[in-house]
Scaffold this motif. Structure first.
Motif, PDB file in Angstrom:
ATOM      1  N   HIS A 153       0.816  -1.228   0.000  1.00 46.58           N
ATOM      2  CA  HIS A 153       0.000   0.000   0.000  1.00 46.58           C
ATOM      3  C   HIS A 153       0.844   1.272   0.000  1.00 46.58           C
ATOM      4  N   MET A 154       2.059   1.184  -0.520  1.00 48.46           N
ATOM      5  CA  MET A 154       2.963   2.336  -0.544  1.00 48.46           C
ATOM      6  C   MET A 154       3.529   2.478  -1.963  1.00 48.46           C
ATOM      7  N   ASN A 155       4.262   3.576  -2.202  1.00 49.11           N
ATOM      8  CA  ASN A 155       4.984   3.734  -3.456  1.00 49.11           C
ATOM      9  C   ASN A 155       6.067   2.657  -3.472  1.00 49.11           C
ATOM     10  N   LYS A 156       5.921   1.696  -4.353  1.00 42.71           N
ATOM     11  CA  LYS A 156       6.800   0.517  -4.344  1.00 42.71           C
ATOM     12  C   LYS A 156       8.226   0.820  -4.783  1.00 42.71           C
ATOM     13  N   GLN A 157       8.439   1.983  -5.370  1.00 45.35           N
ATOM     14  CA  GLN A 157       9.796   2.374  -5.741  1.00 45.35           C
ATOM     15  C   GLN A 157      10.567   2.857  -4.515  1.00 45.35           C
ATOM     16  N   HIS A 158       9.871   3.482  -3.569  1.00 43.83           N
ATOM     17  CA  HIS A 158      10.530   4.129  -2.434  1.00 43.83           C
ATOM     18  C   HIS A 158      10.292   3.455  -1.081  1.00 43.83           C
ATOM     19  N   TRP A 159       9.459   2.430  -1.037  1.00 40.43           N
ATOM     20  CA  TRP A 159       9.130   1.790   0.228  1.00 40.43           C
ATOM     21  C   TRP A 159       9.274   0.280   0.133  1.00 40.43           C
ATOM     22  N   ASN A 160       9.782  -0.325   1.187  1.00 45.19           N
ATOM     23  CA  ASN A 160       9.856  -1.778   1.324  1.00 45.19           C
ATOM     24  C   ASN A 160       8.988  -2.212   2.488  1.00 45.19           C
ATOM     25  N   THR A 161       8.437  -3.401   2.359  1.00 48.89           N
ATOM     26  CA  THR A 161       7.818  -4.074   3.486  1.00 48.89           C
ATOM     27  C   THR A 161       8.806  -5.144   3.936  1.00 48.89           C
ATOM     28  N   VAL A 162       9.203  -5.069   5.198  1.00 47.35           N
ATOM     29  CA  VAL A 162      10.169  -6.017   5.757  1.00 47.35           C
ATOM     30  C   VAL A 162       9.405  -6.982   6.654  1.00 47.35           C
ATOM     31  N   LEU A 163       9.479  -8.258   6.306  1.00 46.86           N
ATOM     32  CA  LEU A 163       8.851  -9.304   7.116  1.00 46.86           C
ATOM     33  C   LEU A 163       9.857  -9.796   8.146  1.00 46.86           C
ATOM     34  N   LEU A 164       9.453  -9.812   9.390  1.00 45.52           N
ATOM     35  CA  LEU A 164      10.342 -10.256  10.467  1.00 45.52           C
ATOM     36  C   LEU A 164      10.152 -11.763  10.643  1.00 45.52           C
ATOM     37  N   ASN A 165      10.743 -12.496   9.717  1.00 49.31           N
ATOM     38  CA  ASN A 165      10.596 -13.950   9.685  1.00 49.31           C
ATOM     39  C   ASN A 165      11.872 -14.682  10.103  1.00 49.31           C
ATOM     40  N   GLY A 166      12.852 -13.943  10.638  1.00 47.61           N
ATOM     41  CA  GLY A 166      14.091 -14.555  11.104  1.00 47.61           C
ATOM     42  C   GLY A 166      15.243 -14.450  10.130  1.00 47.61           C
ATOM     43  N   GLU A 167      14.977 -14.082   8.891  1.00 45.03           N
ATOM     44  CA  GLU A 167      16.047 -13.978   7.896  1.00 45.03           C
ATOM     45  C   GLU A 167      16.866 -12.692   8.075  1.00 45.03           C
ATOM     46  N   ILE A 168      16.209 -11.627   8.498  1.00 42.92           N
ATOM     47  CA  ILE A 168      16.867 -10.338   8.705  1.00 42.92           C
ATOM     48  C   ILE A 168      17.327 -10.259  10.159  1.00 42.92           C
ATOM     49  N   SER A 169      18.608  -9.996  10.364  1.00 46.19           N
ATOM     50  CA  SER A 169      19.118  -9.886  11.736  1.00 46.19           C
ATOM     51  C   SER A 169      18.624  -8.585  12.375  1.00 46.19           C
ATOM     52  N   LEU A 170      18.679  -8.556  13.682  1.00 47.21           N
ATOM     53  CA  LEU A 170      18.282  -7.353  14.411  1.00 47.21           C
ATOM     54  C   LEU A 170      19.155  -6.166  13.996  1.00 47.21           C
ATOM     55  N   LYS A 171      20.446  -6.407  13.836  1.00 45.14           N
ATOM     56  CA  LYS A 171      21.366  -5.351  13.410  1.00 45.14           C
ATOM     57  C   LYS A 171      20.964  -4.808  12.040  1.00 45.14           C
ATOM     58  N   GLN A 172      20.639  -5.706  11.105  1.00 43.04           N
ATOM     59  CA  GLN A 172      20.218  -5.271   9.776  1.00 43.04           C
ATOM     60  C   GLN A 172      18.916  -4.488   9.844  1.00 43.04           C
ATOM     61  N   LEU A 173      17.973  -4.950  10.658  1.00 44.02           N
ATOM     62  CA  LEU A 173      16.700  -4.253  10.791  1.00 44.02           C
ATOM     63  C   LEU A 173      16.920  -2.837  11.319  1.00 44.02           C
ATOM     64  N   TYR A 174      17.778  -2.705  12.326  1.00 44.00           N
ATOM     65  CA  TYR A 174      18.096  -1.364  12.838  1.00 44.00           C
ATOM     66  C   TYR A 174      18.709  -0.497  11.739  1.00 44.00           C
ATOM     67  N   GLU A 175      19.559  -1.082  10.904  1.00 44.56           N
ATOM     68  CA  GLU A 175      20.151  -0.326   9.793  1.00 44.56           C
ATOM     69  C   GLU A 175      19.082   0.116   8.807  1.00 44.56           C
ATOM     70  N   PHE A 176      18.092  -0.756   8.533  1.00 41.02           N
ATOM     71  CA  PHE A 176      17.003  -0.400   7.627  1.00 41.02           C
ATOM     72  C   PHE A 176      16.183   0.758   8.202  1.00 41.02           C
ATOM     73  N   ILE A 177      15.898   0.699   9.499  1.00 45.86           N
ATOM     74  CA  ILE A 177      15.143   1.775  10.155  1.00 45.86           C
ATOM     75  C   ILE A 177      15.952   3.068  10.115  1.00 45.86           C
ATOM     76  N   ASP A 178      17.237   2.991  10.423  1.00 48.40           N
ATOM     77  CA  ASP A 178      18.107   4.170  10.386  1.00 48.40           C
ATOM     78  C   ASP A 178      18.133   4.789   8.992  1.00 48.40           C
ATOM     79  N   HIS A 179      18.246   3.955   7.968  1.00 44.94           N
ATOM     80  CA  HIS A 179      18.279   4.432   6.585  1.00 44.94           C
ATOM     81  C   HIS A 179      16.983   5.181   6.255  1.00 44.94           C
ATOM     82  N   SER A 180      15.855   4.619   6.646  1.00 42.00           N
ATOM     83  CA  SER A 180      14.566   5.239   6.394  1.00 42.00           C
ATOM     84  C   SER A 180      14.481   6.605   7.084  1.00 42.00           C
TER      85      SER A 180
END
Length: 123
Positions: free
Chosen positions: A76-103
């Protein structure tokens, strides 16, 4: 990560507010009034948390290629500029924090000079 960790991490960022502008289920985090993260509370309750985060378009494509099961075009977002990140265990906590920081940083960098000065005053 649980919803409390997510909220705490976002709220410690300068100028961040949390709101429910769309409905009672979609938690939105904004910096200086501009959205950088959102998540449906029902996804946390169902055990499949999802977070929408702003992302540089080139990096968004790279992440979707690297994590095809976890990083999807923004729901439900502009798919060019937004990602939906599923917390299914593949993304580490450190990576998730980096994604949030980037946003967060993308939004801060797009602020007007006046809002950037106001944000500096909040630190």
């Amino acid at each position: 990560m649980n919803i409390d960790n997510f909220r705490t991490y976002c709220l410690q960022k300068p100028g961040t507010t949390e709101e429910f502008p769309f409905d009672n289920e979609t938690l939105v985090f904004k910096v200086m009034g501009k959205m950088y993260a959102l998540s449906g509370l029902e996804s946390w309750e169902a055990g499949t948390p999802r977070i929408n985060l702003k992302c540089d378009p080139e990096r968004a494509l790279e992440l979707r290629g690297e994590y095809p099961e976890s990083v999807l075009p923004g729901w439900h977002m502009n798919k060019q500029h937004w990602n939906t990140v599923l917390l299914n265990g593949e993304i580490s906590l450190k990576q998730l924090y980096e994604f949030i920081d980037h946003s967060y940083e993308l939004i801060v960098n797009s602020l007007t000079k006046k809002l950037k000065e106001e944000l500096k005053g909040l630190n």
